[in-house]
Scaffold this active site. Sequence first.
Site, short mmCIF file in Angstrom:
data_model
loop_
_atom_site.label_atom_id
_atom_site.label_comp_id
_atom_site.label_asym_id
_atom_site.label_seq_id
_atom_site.Cartn_x
_atom_site.Cartn_y
_atom_site.Cartn_z
N ASP A 27 28.31 71.32 50.49
CA ASP A 27 27.93 72.49 49.72
C ASP A 27 27.10 73.49 50.53
O ASP A 27 27.40 74.68 50.56
CB ASP A 27 27.16 72.06 48.47
CG ASP A 27 26.71 73.23 47.62
OD1 ASP A 27 27.41 73.54 46.64
OD2 ASP A 27 25.67 73.85 47.93
N THR A 79 28.13 75.40 44.72
CA THR A 79 29.54 75.40 45.10
C THR A 79 30.22 74.12 44.64
O THR A 79 31.37 74.14 44.18
CB THR A 79 29.70 75.58 46.62
OG1 THR A 79 28.96 76.73 47.04
CG2 THR A 79 31.15 75.77 46.99
N ASP A 80 29.53 72.99 44.76
CA ASP A 80 30.07 71.74 44.24
C ASP A 80 30.29 71.83 42.73
O ASP A 80 31.33 71.38 42.21
CB ASP A 80 29.12 70.58 44.53
CG ASP A 80 29.26 70.03 45.93
OD1 ASP A 80 30.32 70.24 46.56
OD2 ASP A 80 28.32 69.38 46.41
N ILE A 81 29.33 72.38 42.03
CA ILE A 81 29.43 72.47 40.57
C ILE A 81 30.60 73.36 40.16
O ILE A 81 31.41 72.98 39.29
CB ILE A 81 28.11 73.01 39.97
CG1 ILE A 81 26.95 72.05 40.25
CG2 ILE A 81 28.26 73.26 38.47
CD1 ILE A 81 27.09 70.70 39.63
#
Length: 412
Positions: A152, A184-186
């Site tokens: 991320d 960004t992961d979320i």
Amino acid sequence: MNGIPNQGALDGLRVLDLSRVLAGPWASQLLADLGADVVKVERPGTGDDTRAWGPPWLSDEDGESTGESAYYLCANRNKRSVTIDLSEPDGQRLVKELASKADVVVENFKVGGLSQYGLDYASLKELNPRLVYCSITGFGQTGPYAARAGYDFLIQGMGGLMSLTGRADGTEGEGPLKVGVALTDITTGLYATVAILAALARRERSGIGQHIDLALLDVQIACLANQATNYIVGGVVPRRIGNAHPNIVPYQDFPTADGHMIIAVGNDSQFASLCTALGKPEWGKDERFASNPRRVKNRNELIAMICGITVSRATGDWIAAMEAAGVPCGPINNLDQVFEDPQVQSRNVRIEMSHPLAKHVALVANPIRMSESPVQYRQSPPTLGQHTGEVLQDWLDMAAADIDELRRTKLL
């Protein structure tokens, strides 16, 4: 599901979760919250990497650490954990059998990482043509960076987000900053969920599944939204401007007598109301500020004028005055203040679930509110391998003696 009630919108959907860390588990947790039966396959002995990402750790009734990290707990609710050694042929066979019974597979191995085990999309499609297979990687399945690992923080930098986040050049504390959570992961997890549901909807018409290729870098660039189109349309590279908005003024934080507050004016009418609340109604008719394009042009002058007034009163006083005037305004809360906020408490954003190693675990609720098939909190984030026997019996009709033999051989 062996006593686990499941009456959500995705009741009956089976998801095999081969992912770990955050983007994949975030997607599978959302599917689980909506009612899917999500089986999380983990490495025996260690499990998901985030199980070790502490402190803080969940404490038991005596205040002792349970070894379950808060990071792991945030993304694995409503799942069942199974431990299987993928490095062993018999472990690969077991996962193939599970995949043959699944509707969805979610994985975030490096490109080609699962092909050595025969668990790639092409292999599993032969066993289960209806399978929806979602691959999440840093850079996607194609392109010159496809083989690279993606995290991320790295993607926030490469994808432009950090170039937009932070104080402006020439100001105190200048420089690029990452967002305070792995955003960004979320967002990749959210895009993955949308793509999976779309693929399932198409499967209802076509009868076949498909492969979903999601890249963190692609998602990060897509989520630049207006900033990306500002550049593409205007040809000017956006710069860091702290908490200000590139297209709207005033839309940022302002100092008060005891801290800071946010004023978010979205139109000319709200600006006129702001001027009245500030005791300067004439500013609303000033040619320099009468329209948003003019306020953007004269940003520095206007912001300095507003700051000169907002420092004269406390944050709470200003927020009350702004609310009475219909001006969007609010505090900048710490997390303790967030969870003490009456609106947050009235929406039951914090929940508690029973946990096998502790009296309970506190978690953040799913924000989706559905009238006919609400989110249900059926299962706390599972301990490593908590449901191995249960799932093998449930999905594969495996006999207890055979499960015991697999345990004896250290496969599970």
